[in-house]
Write a protein that holds these residues in place. Structure first.
Motif, PDB file in Angstrom:
ATOM      1  N   LEU A  96      72.905  23.617  54.972  1.00 52.53           N
ATOM      2  CA  LEU A  96      74.414  23.105  54.871  1.00 52.53           C
ATOM      3  C   LEU A  96      74.259  21.772  56.706  1.00 52.53           C
ATOM      4  O   LEU A  96      73.845  22.269  57.695  1.00 52.53           O
ATOM      5  N   GLY A  97      74.971  21.435  56.153  1.00 53.90           N
ATOM      6  CA  GLY A  97      74.846  20.169  57.416  1.00 53.90           C
ATOM      7  C   GLY A  97      76.262  20.677  57.814  1.00 53.90           C
ATOM      8  O   GLY A  97      76.168  21.964  58.284  1.00 53.90           O
ATOM      9  N   LEU A  98      76.346  19.741  58.984  1.00 49.49           N
ATOM     10  CA  LEU A  98      76.778  20.319  60.337  1.00 49.49           C
ATOM     11  C   LEU A  98      78.560  20.680  59.815  1.00 49.49           C
ATOM     12  O   LEU A  98      79.130  21.249  60.533  1.00 49.49           O
ATOM     13  N   ASP A  99      79.493  19.563  59.054  1.00 48.33           N
ATOM     14  CA  ASP A  99      80.419  19.701  58.452  1.00 48.33           C
ATOM     15  C   ASP A  99      80.596  20.790  58.203  1.00 48.33           C
ATOM     16  O   ASP A  99      81.776  21.081  57.392  1.00 48.33           O
ATOM     17  N   LEU A 100      79.771  21.851  57.299  1.00 46.79           N
ATOM     18  CA  LEU A 100      79.457  22.729  56.854  1.00 46.79           C
ATOM     19  C   LEU A 100      79.319  24.092  57.284  1.00 46.79           C
ATOM     20  O   LEU A 100      80.130  25.359  56.777  1.00 46.79           O
ATOM     21  N   ARG A 101      78.195  24.455  58.221  1.00 41.61           N
ATOM     22  CA  ARG A 101      77.692  25.394  58.689  1.00 41.61           C
ATOM     23  C   ARG A 101      78.779  25.394  60.278  1.00 41.61           C
ATOM     24  O   ARG A 101      79.262  26.370  60.488  1.00 41.61           O
ATOM     25  N   GLY A 102      79.463  24.031  60.772  1.00 37.84           N
ATOM     26  CA  GLY A 102      79.927  24.073  61.708  1.00 37.84           C
ATOM     27  C   GLY A 102      78.959  24.065  63.028  1.00 37.84           C
ATOM     28  O   GLY A 102      77.740  24.261  63.215  1.00 37.84           O
ATOM     29  N   GLY A 103      79.476  23.046  63.876  1.00 42.96           N
ATOM     30  CA  GLY A 103      78.233  22.836  65.743  1.00 42.96           C
ATOM     31  C   GLY A 103      78.936  22.052  65.651  1.00 42.96           C
ATOM     32  O   GLY A 103      80.688  21.367  65.962  1.00 42.96           O
ATOM     33  N   VAL A 104      78.775  21.412  66.950  1.00 41.54           N
ATOM     34  CA  VAL A 104      78.634  20.012  67.963  1.00 41.54           C
ATOM     35  C   VAL A 104      78.046  18.674  67.152  1.00 41.54           C
ATOM     36  O   VAL A 104      76.858  18.907  66.725  1.00 41.54           O
ATOM     37  N   HIS A 105      78.735  18.074  67.208  1.00 41.34           N
ATOM     38  CA  HIS A 105      77.786  16.241  67.223  1.00 41.34           C
ATOM     39  C   HIS A 105      77.649  15.575  68.620  1.00 41.34           C
ATOM     40  O   HIS A 105      79.268  14.997  68.679  1.00 41.34           O
ATOM     41  N   PHE A 106      76.816  14.846  69.194  1.00 42.93           N
ATOM     42  CA  PHE A 106      76.742  14.020  69.765  1.00 42.93           C
ATOM     43  C   PHE A 106      76.343  12.303  68.802  1.00 42.93           C
ATOM     44  O   PHE A 106      75.330  13.020  68.521  1.00 42.93           O
ATOM     45  N   VAL A 164      82.518  20.545  65.354  1.00 41.81           N
ATOM     46  CA  VAL A 164      83.739  21.003  64.406  1.00 41.81           C
ATOM     47  C   VAL A 164      83.086  22.693  63.933  1.00 41.81           C
ATOM     48  O   VAL A 164      82.118  23.629  64.414  1.00 41.81           O
ATOM     49  N   GLY A 165      84.352  23.284  63.286  1.00 47.23           N
ATOM     50  CA  GLY A 165      84.996  25.203  64.541  1.00 47.23           C
ATOM     51  C   GLY A 165      83.794  25.565  62.835  1.00 47.23           C
ATOM     52  O   GLY A 165      84.205  25.048  61.406  1.00 47.23           O
ATOM     53  N   ALA A 166      83.686  26.448  63.180  1.00 48.16           N
ATOM     54  CA  ALA A 166      83.152  27.788  61.909  1.00 48.16           C
ATOM     55  C   ALA A 166      84.413  27.767  60.930  1.00 48.16           C
ATOM     56  O   ALA A 166      84.187  27.953  60.122  1.00 48.16           O
ATOM     57  N   SER A 167      85.315  27.680  60.842  1.00 49.44           N
ATOM     58  CA  SER A 167      86.033  28.103  60.439  1.00 49.44           C
ATOM     59  C   SER A 167      86.929  26.561  59.028  1.00 49.44           C
ATOM     60  O   SER A 167      87.132  26.983  58.035  1.00 49.44           O
ATOM     61  N   LEU A 168      86.084  25.262  59.737  1.00 49.64           N
ATOM     62  CA  LEU A 168      86.072  24.424  58.818  1.00 49.64           C
ATOM     63  C   LEU A 168      84.958  24.461  58.184  1.00 49.64           C
ATOM     64  O   LEU A 168      85.336  24.168  57.066  1.00 49.64           O
ATOM     65  N   GLY A 169      84.094  24.459  58.600  1.00 46.25           N
ATOM     66  CA  GLY A 169      83.373  24.432  58.146  1.00 46.25           C
ATOM     67  C   GLY A 169      82.826  24.978  56.271  1.00 46.25           C
ATOM     68  O   GLY A 169      82.802  25.313  55.399  1.00 46.25           O
ATOM     69  N   ALA A 170      83.748  26.692  56.476  1.00 43.49           N
ATOM     70  CA  ALA A 170      84.101  27.871  55.908  1.00 43.49           C
ATOM     71  C   ALA A 170      84.808  27.074  54.574  1.00 43.49           C
ATOM     72  O   ALA A 170      84.417  27.262  53.774  1.00 43.49           O
ATOM     73  N   ASP A 171      85.903  26.936  55.672  1.00 49.16           N
ATOM     74  CA  ASP A 171      86.984  26.060  54.584  1.00 49.16           C
ATOM     75  C   ASP A 171      86.025  25.212  53.445  1.00 49.16           C
ATOM     76  O   ASP A 171      86.554  24.689  51.972  1.00 49.16           O
TER      77      ASP A 171
END
Length: 618
Positions: A124-134, A445-452
């Motif tokens: 799962l990518g960052l937008d689905l799992r949550g995390g930080v992107h630089f 990207v928040g974890a809740s956003l990833g779950a949503d």
């Protein structure tokens, strides 16, 4: 006209569908919140280390894993929920220090026999799992300036050694102009520079006393590529200090690097690590005193410093620094042409080269140590709270014997293996960033956003799938049921291929799957409508089935190939989300071509083929 496939075609369909289902099956078991422990060059992850880790959890009354084991050389501890996972990872980071890398991870919950057979689950990518992107930009102008400075220093040293007098040098965009005191020495200077530095372009200028020394376009581009790769390697090494499972550190365009850290929400800590400074130093080994005695008594001889070797033993090194990593312009692993032994080829700039020459001329036969210094952030627990503390770590990563007077270019030998040589060259290059980087984009990207996002994506695929299924079932009856079956296996095969290829599924990738669901039935619609036309024209049902598939094939192929070409172009020139969309779209088109044409034909042949049929349920 009997409409029957030969046995090999039926077998092909069955095998392909079975393989697709098997590849997709691991995704049915979900994931376990887990803590992943990896060994480092400081400590090996063996049975004793595993026992130590489990004893730490028992000693501090931390949650025990419901299942654990070695997976791909790493210890994976599985827990019932994320609260237990967080407690354990904080405890292990505090107790293990820098000996091991501790990372939080969502481990696939598939059975062990699947894992042993090499089955994989979707990433799962960052937008689905949550995390930080630089998104970091490498200063390529600084790379060019560094190369020009290096050429300037090298040319000056060469002319001085050859006793060719010059009044000075002037920097140009991609090289330097050298002004000689005696115009009659110009040809001699050109020959010397070409002989010593064949990679440079050396030409005589209109002025009789001037020489232009220029870095070729190819050499400059190679320097920029090396700087970008060195920065990527350095950043990857620093990301490991964050203890992140499945990080992404990759090149984007000629001068940018993307760093994605799934599961990390502390951007301050991430930026501290990515922006950390590291230094390399070359020092003489103090061979006149006993390092073990110095370690035991705490009395270090005057003029020396006590270090720990990365392998765990003490080393005394002189306080005077011969050269630093800032003066290092290149390091590559290779083999001695005479003995075949592994070695590391090192290149220093002019200032470092002069100092190296002066020191090594007087110390042939003595040892030279490579000291690695870095400021790192460590985590400890005080009163149940996580406390971060920055410390400077100094250790010796290599000791080599000086066999002859060294200059700007020298070799590090006495290495145990070619792998050790590659690792040392990597450390030498990755000790510091080759060029400055600027963080030009930062996203959390928040974890809740990833779950949503995951839930929204699943709902989109489910609703799209159900609507298409209902339409096909009502409008095409038995043939629609067959098309729905093909659509289901198409989705299964796409998921299976994404899992097997370890492609990262992102939100645009889900959009590509949703688009594939709609496109997958297009081929069957064309075929079924063609069959209807053939029946209206008075053909028999068997002839209509045969004509429908044969005559619609070219139209279907043309439509799908053009879409596939567009997807390939998107993948070739796009990055990030666009490339993810292109991957899922391409796989969906390939799978839909197979299931909609070959798969449905096989099922229709099983239902209607080989017998007389008066009418078709279409």
């Amino acid at each position: 006209m009997i409409n029957k496939f030969p046995a090999w075609k039926n077998l092909l369909v069955v095998v392909v569908l079975a393989v697709g289902c098997a590849l997709a099956m691991p995704n049915l078991f979900g994931e376990d919140p887990s803590v992943q422990v990896s060994g480092t060059d400081r400590a090996e992850l063996n049975e004793q280390a595993v026992e130590r880790i489990l004893s730490i959890l028992e000693e501090y009354d931390e949650p025990m894993p419901h299942r654990y084991g070695m997976e791909e050389g790493q210890l994976v501890l599985r827990f019932a929920n994320s609260d237990e996972q967080d407690r354990v990872q904080l405890r292990l980071r505090a107790e293990l220090g820098r000996d091991f890398v501790v990372a939080v991870h969502q481990a696939p919950a598939m059975p062990d026999w699947m894992r042993e057979l090499g089955f994989k689950t979707l990433n799962l990518g960052l937008d689905l799992r949550g995390g930080v992107h630089f998104l970091l930009q490498v200063d390529m102008d600084a790379v060019r300036e560094q190369e020009v400075e290096r050429v300037d220093g090298n040319v000056r040293n060469l002319l001085r050694d050859a006793r060719l007098r010059f009044t000075g040098t002037e920097h140009e965009d991609q090289g330097v102009v050298v002004r000689l005191r005696d115009a009659g020495e110009r040809e001699s200077a050109i020959r010397r520079i070409r002989s010593e530095f064949p990679e440079l372009e050396v030409t005589a200028m209109d002025a009789e006393d001037a020489i232009r020394v220029r870095i070729s376009d190819d050499e400059l581009e190679e320097a920029k590529r090396n700087a970008l790769e060195q920065n990527r390697t350095t950043l990857r090494n620093r990301v490991d200090e964050l203890g992140v499972a499945e990080p992404l550190v990759q090149r984007q365009n000629p001068d940018r690097i993307v760093v994605q850290l799934p599961g990390v929400q502390d951007t301050t800590r991430a930026k501290d690590i990515l922006g950390a400074t590291a230094q390399l130093e070359f020092r003489l080994v103090d061979e006149d005193n006993d390092p073990y005695l110095a370690q035991e008594t705490g009395r270090v001889p005057v003029g020396s410093r006590l270090y720990q070797h990365r392998d765990g033993f003490p080393v005394l090194a002189k306080r005077d620094v011969i050269a630093t990593g800032d003066q290092l312009t290149g390091a590559s692993s290779g083999f001695d042409t005479e003995t075949g032994a592994p070695q590391v080829n090192v290149t220093l700039d002019s200032q470092g080269g002069r100092r190296m020459t002066d020191v090594t001329r007087q110390n042939v036969g003595r040892g030279m140590a490579v000291v690695f210094r870095e400021r790192v952030t460590e985590t400890r627990i005080e009163n149940g709270e996580e406390v971060r503390e920055s410390t400077e770590v100094e250790e010796i990563i290599s000791i080599a014997t000086i066999q002859t007077t060294l200059g700007s270019r020298f070799r590090i030998t006495n290495l145990e293996s070619s792998e050790m040589a590659r690792n040392l060259a990597l450390l030498l290059r990755a000790g510091a960033l080759a060029a400055p980087v600027d963080i030009i984009e930062e996203r959390t990207v928040g974890a809740s956003l990833g779950a949503d996002n995951i839930q929204a994506g699943i709902m989109a695929i489910s609703f799209g799938f159900l609507l298409v299924v209902l339409f096909m079932l009502i409008y095409y009856k038995v043939f629609g049921l067959v098309a729905n079956l093909a659509l289901f296996f198409n989705l299964v095969m796409v998921v299976g291929l994404l899992s097997a290829l370890q492609a990262t599924l992102t939100l645009p990738g889900i959009a590509g799957i949703v688009l594939t669901v709609g496109m997958a039935v297009d081929a069957n619609v064309l075929i079924f409508e063609r069959i209807r036309e053939e029946i209206k024209a008075g053909n028999t049902p068997q002839a209509a089935i045969h004509a429908g598939y044969e005559k619609a094939f070219s139209t279907i192929a043309d439509a799908n190939i053009t879409t596939l070409i567009a997807a390939v172009v998107l993948f070739s020139f796009g990055t990030g989300p666009i490339a993810g969309f292109a991957v899922t779209l391409s796989l969906g088109i390939i799978c839909s071509m197979f299931t909609a044409i070959l798969g449905t034909r096989a099922v229709i042949n099983l239902i209607y083929g080989g017998r007389k049929v008066q009418s078709l349920a279409i």
